[in-house]
Design a protein around this motif. Structure first.
Motif, PDB file in Angstrom:
ATOM      1  N   TYR A  60      86.319  55.423  40.001  1.00 33.46           N
ATOM      2  CA  TYR A  60      84.968  54.850  39.996  1.00 33.46           C
ATOM      3  C   TYR A  60      84.379  54.892  41.405  1.00 33.46           C
ATOM      4  O   TYR A  60      83.205  55.228  41.603  1.00 33.46           O
ATOM      5  N   GLY A  61      85.208  54.545  42.392  1.00 35.70           N
ATOM      6  CA  GLY A  61      84.759  54.539  43.774  1.00 35.70           C
ATOM      7  C   GLY A  61      84.377  55.928  44.271  1.00 35.70           C
ATOM      8  O   GLY A  61      83.398  56.094  44.996  1.00 35.70           O
ATOM      9  N   LYS A  62      85.159  56.939  43.871  1.00 35.27           N
ATOM     10  CA  LYS A  62      84.868  58.309  44.284  1.00 35.27           C
ATOM     11  C   LYS A  62      83.529  58.774  43.728  1.00 35.27           C
ATOM     12  O   LYS A  62      82.742  59.429  44.430  1.00 35.27           O
ATOM     13  N   ARG A  63      83.271  58.438  42.460  1.00 33.93           N
ATOM     14  CA  ARG A  63      81.982  58.811  41.862  1.00 33.93           C
ATOM     15  C   ARG A  63      80.832  58.102  42.574  1.00 33.93           C
ATOM     16  O   ARG A  63      79.788  58.710  42.860  1.00 33.93           O
ATOM     17  N   PHE A  64      81.039  56.820  42.858  1.00 39.69           N
ATOM     18  CA  PHE A  64      79.977  56.052  43.510  1.00 39.69           C
ATOM     19  C   PHE A  64      79.752  56.532  44.938  1.00 39.69           C
ATOM     20  O   PHE A  64      78.610  56.610  45.413  1.00 39.69           O
ATOM     21  N   LEU A  65      80.828  56.901  45.649  1.00 38.27           N
ATOM     22  CA  LEU A  65      80.706  57.381  47.021  1.00 38.27           C
ATOM     23  C   LEU A  65      79.844  58.636  47.089  1.00 38.27           C
ATOM     24  O   LEU A  65      79.022  58.785  48.007  1.00 38.27           O
ATOM     25  N   ALA A  66      80.022  59.543  46.132  1.00 43.05           N
ATOM     26  CA  ALA A  66      79.207  60.770  46.123  1.00 43.05           C
ATOM     27  C   ALA A  66      77.724  60.434  46.024  1.00 43.05           C
ATOM     28  O   ALA A  66      76.884  61.051  46.696  1.00 43.05           O
ATOM     29  N   LYS A  67      77.373  59.435  45.199  1.00 42.55           N
ATOM     30  CA  LYS A  67      75.972  59.039  45.049  1.00 42.55           C
ATOM     31  C   LYS A  67      75.470  58.313  46.297  1.00 42.55           C
ATOM     32  O   LYS A  67      74.322  58.494  46.723  1.00 42.55           O
ATOM     33  N   VAL A  68      76.326  57.479  46.894  1.00 45.34           N
ATOM     34  CA  VAL A  68      75.936  56.760  48.108  1.00 45.34           C
ATOM     35  C   VAL A  68      75.705  57.737  49.259  1.00 45.34           C
ATOM     36  O   VAL A  68      74.730  57.614  50.005  1.00 45.34           O
ATOM     37  N   ASP A  69      76.608  58.721  49.406  1.00 45.41           N
ATOM     38  CA  ASP A  69      76.426  59.746  50.449  1.00 45.41           C
ATOM     39  C   ASP A  69      75.077  60.436  50.286  1.00 45.41           C
ATOM     40  O   ASP A  69      74.343  60.640  51.260  1.00 45.41           O
ATOM     41  N   LEU A  70      74.754  60.805  49.053  1.00 41.57           N
ATOM     42  CA  LEU A  70      73.493  61.497  48.775  1.00 41.57           C
ATOM     43  C   LEU A  70      72.302  60.597  49.082  1.00 41.57           C
ATOM     44  O   LEU A  70      71.327  61.029  49.704  1.00 41.57           O
ATOM     45  N   ALA A  71      72.365  59.325  48.653  1.00 41.76           N
ATOM     46  CA  ALA A  71      71.251  58.408  48.864  1.00 41.76           C
ATOM     47  C   ALA A  71      70.999  58.149  50.339  1.00 41.76           C
ATOM     48  O   ALA A  71      69.854  58.203  50.813  1.00 41.76           O
ATOM     49  N   LEU A  72      72.065  57.883  51.091  1.00 49.84           N
ATOM     50  CA  LEU A  72      71.899  57.586  52.513  1.00 49.84           C
ATOM     51  C   LEU A  72      71.436  58.812  53.293  1.00 49.84           C
ATOM     52  O   LEU A  72      70.636  58.702  54.225  1.00 49.84           O
ATOM     53  N   GLN A  73      71.939  59.995  52.912  1.00 50.33           N
ATOM     54  CA  GLN A  73      71.489  61.211  53.585  1.00 50.33           C
ATOM     55  C   GLN A  73      70.028  61.491  53.268  1.00 50.33           C
ATOM     56  O   GLN A  73      69.269  61.953  54.131  1.00 50.33           O
ATOM     57  N   THR A  74      69.612  61.213  52.033  1.00 53.36           N
ATOM     58  CA  THR A  74      68.214  61.407  51.658  1.00 53.36           C
ATOM     59  C   THR A  74      67.304  60.504  52.479  1.00 53.36           C
ATOM     60  O   THR A  74      66.235  60.923  52.940  1.00 53.36           O
ATOM     61  N   LEU A  75      67.721  59.265  52.682  1.00 53.16           N
ATOM     62  CA  LEU A  75      66.939  58.351  53.508  1.00 53.16           C
ATOM     63  C   LEU A  75      66.866  58.840  54.956  1.00 53.16           C
ATOM     64  O   LEU A  75      65.821  58.764  55.597  1.00 53.16           O
ATOM     65  N   GLU A  76      67.987  59.342  55.473  1.00 52.71           N
ATOM     66  CA  GLU A  76      68.005  59.865  56.849  1.00 52.71           C
ATOM     67  C   GLU A  76      67.100  61.086  56.974  1.00 52.71           C
ATOM     68  O   GLU A  76      66.370  61.238  57.959  1.00 52.71           O
ATOM     69  N   ASP A  77      67.135  61.947  55.952  1.00 55.68           N
ATOM     70  CA  ASP A  77      66.245  63.111  55.944  1.00 55.68           C
ATOM     71  C   ASP A  77      64.784  62.675  55.906  1.00 55.68           C
ATOM     72  O   ASP A  77      63.923  63.281  56.548  1.00 55.68           O
ATOM     73  N   GLY A  78      64.504  61.616  55.128  1.00 53.41           N
ATOM     74  CA  GLY A  78      63.138  61.114  55.053  1.00 53.41           C
ATOM     75  C   GLY A  78      62.642  60.617  56.403  1.00 53.41           C
ATOM     76  O   GLY A  78      61.502  60.884  56.807  1.00 53.41           O
ATOM     77  N   LYS A  79      63.494  59.903  57.118  1.00 48.46           N
ATOM     78  CA  LYS A  79      63.137  59.429  58.458  1.00 48.46           C
ATOM     79  C   LYS A  79      62.853  60.602  59.388  1.00 48.46           C
ATOM     80  O   LYS A  79      61.863  60.601  60.137  1.00 48.46           O
ATOM     81  N   THR A  80      63.730  61.617  59.332  1.00 50.42           N
ATOM     82  CA  THR A  80      63.548  62.789  60.191  1.00 50.42           C
ATOM     83  C   THR A  80      62.253  63.516  59.864  1.00 50.42           C
ATOM     84  O   THR A  80      61.523  63.964  60.755  1.00 50.42           O
ATOM     85  N   GLU A  81      61.938  63.646  58.573  1.00 51.61           N
ATOM     86  CA  GLU A  81      60.711  64.331  58.160  1.00 51.61           C
ATOM     87  C   GLU A  81      59.479  63.589  58.665  1.00 51.61           C
ATOM     88  O   GLU A  81      58.509  64.208  59.130  1.00 51.61           O
ATOM     89  N   LEU A  82      59.489  62.261  58.599  1.00 52.42           N
ATOM     90  CA  LEU A  82      58.352  61.483  59.086  1.00 52.42           C
ATOM     91  C   LEU A  82      58.169  61.658  60.592  1.00 52.42           C
ATOM     92  O   LEU A  82      57.045  61.768  61.084  1.00 52.42           O
ATOM     93  N   LEU A  83      59.283  61.673  61.331  1.00 52.51           N
ATOM     94  CA  LEU A  83      59.196  61.886  62.779  1.00 52.51           C
ATOM     95  C   LEU A  83      58.642  63.266  63.096  1.00 52.51           C
ATOM     96  O   LEU A  83      57.867  63.441  64.038  1.00 52.51           O
ATOM     97  N   ASP A  84      59.050  64.257  62.284  1.00 49.60           N
ATOM     98  CA  ASP A  84      58.496  65.601  62.463  1.00 49.60           C
ATOM     99  C   ASP A  84      56.993  65.603  62.223  1.00 49.60           C
ATOM    100  O   ASP A  84      56.221  66.215  62.963  1.00 49.60           O
ATOM    101  N   MET A  85      56.571  64.926  61.157  1.00 47.60           N
ATOM    102  CA  MET A  85      55.148  64.873  60.824  1.00 47.60           C
ATOM    103  C   MET A  85      54.355  64.194  61.929  1.00 47.60           C
ATOM    104  O   MET A  85      53.203  64.555  62.206  1.00 47.60           O
ATOM    105  N   ALA A  86      54.986  63.219  62.573  1.00 47.09           N
ATOM    106  CA  ALA A  86      54.313  62.493  63.655  1.00 47.09           C
ATOM    107  C   ALA A  86      54.470  63.197  64.996  1.00 47.09           C
ATOM    108  O   ALA A  86      54.156  62.632  66.037  1.00 47.09           O
ATOM    109  N   GLU A  87      54.996  64.452  64.960  1.00 44.72           N
ATOM    110  CA  GLU A  87      55.207  65.240  66.174  1.00 44.72           C
ATOM    111  C   GLU A  87      56.139  64.532  67.144  1.00 44.72           C
ATOM    112  O   GLU A  87      55.975  64.589  68.358  1.00 44.72           O
ATOM    113  N   ARG A  88      57.144  63.825  66.594  1.00 42.00           N
ATOM    114  CA  ARG A  88      58.175  63.202  67.417  1.00 42.00           C
ATOM    115  C   ARG A  88      59.536  63.667  66.915  1.00 42.00           C
ATOM    116  O   ARG A  88      60.328  62.879  66.398  1.00 42.00           O
TER     117      ARG A  88
END
Length: 294
Positions: A60-88
């Motif tokens: 159960y933990g292994k399945r959940f970890l795969a989803k958590v990795d994806l969710a947290l990376q998606t949030l990090e990508d979102g932050k990076t994309e916003l900084l790019d849009m703001a020319e930072r």
């Protein structure tokens, strides 16, 4: 289910050790245990199997970890994309390197002349894991990581390097079978080039007698220069001429070459600086090959 609990679970799941996780997160071990316990209560599922003071991530933990990795990376990508849009832009390009090459340092140096804000993190010769995070991967086909797209940037000849006093040193080309009894110097098992050259030898009807195994191309070249054996040398990425003490021979049979590729995840945001570096790599190899300056 807050971000702190998810990040805590991610660290504990990878380490499978509460004490080490507490040290890494700089919080107390009881606080870690409470966060994990609350998360399991919310999910109504045990994520870890516990035996005494030891914990192990269960299915159960292994399945959940795969989803958590994806969710947290998606949030990090979102932050990076916003900084790019703001020319930072964050300015860091993470490169997963699966082929050894003296060219990479020159590529980075030349790129930073144009974009001095660029920073690089290199992951060299590591086995890929599902949680490996990178912007670009430099490898040789047929290496593939699920979820990535690839483009070829260079096809190079794989040559045979022999000491200048070798019995075949006066030749321009050879059949690989002529070296069946020679002593070979090679990269260690697990390296992409080693897998390729072992396959070439099998195609020529023999298993190479490897007397030295090395981690780095520079050591392979050094041992050949010392007259200790022969070795396969990629003509472009390993630097062409090896000096007067080494002769490079073309291999007539079997056909000996490899294709260098760059790849990236298709479902991840690529920063502006990483996108620019990807284009720069393609132009770099095209220009270098055309000018025959490698």
């Amino acid at each position: 289910m807050d971000l702190l609990s998810l990040r805590c679970f991610q660290i504990v799941a990878r380490l499978e050790n509460m004490t080490k996780a507490a040290e890494m997160l700089q919080v107390s071990q009881p606080a870690i245990s409470k966060l994990i316990g609350n998360l399991e209560k919310e999910l109504t599922i045990r994520l870890f199997d516990r035996t005494g003071k030891y914990i192990r991530l269960n299915e159960y933990g292994k399945r959940f970890l795969a989803k958590v990795d994806l969710a947290l990376q998606t949030l990090e990508d979102g932050k990076t994309e916003l900084l790019d849009m703001a020319e930072r832009p964050t300015g860091t390009v993470v490169i997963f390197i699966q082929v050894g090459s003296y060219l990479l340092s020159d590529m980075i140096a030349r790129f930073r002349q144009k974009y001095p804000e660029a920073e690089f993190k290199l992951l060299q010769h590591e086995n890929h894991r599902s949680n490996q995070v990178f912007d670009l991967c430099i490898s040789s086909s047929p290496f593939r990581i699920p979820g990535t797209e690839s483009v070829p940037v260079l096809t190079e000849e794989i040559m045979l390097a022999v000491p200048s006093g070798h019995r075949l040193a006066n030749r321009k080309s050879i059949r690989l079978s002529e070296l069946s009894t020679d002593s070979f110097i090679s990269l260690k098992l697990g390296k992409q080039l080693r897998e390729t050259t072992d396959s070439l030898c099998r195609a020529a009807g023999f298993t190479p007698r490897i007397i030295y195994e090395c981690d780095e191309p520079s050591m392979v070249r050094s041992l050949v220069r010392s007259g200790l054996g022969v070795s396969f040398i990629p003509a472009v990425t390993w630097g062409g001429s090896q000096g007067s003490s080494v002769v490079l021979l073309s291999i007539e049979e079997p056909v000996s070459s490899r294709t260098i590729e760059i790849s990236w995840y298709t479902n991840r945001y690529m920063t502006k600086i990483a996108h620019k570096f990807r284009g720069f790599i393609q132009e770099y190899f095209k220009e270098s090959t055309t000018n025959n300056s490698l």
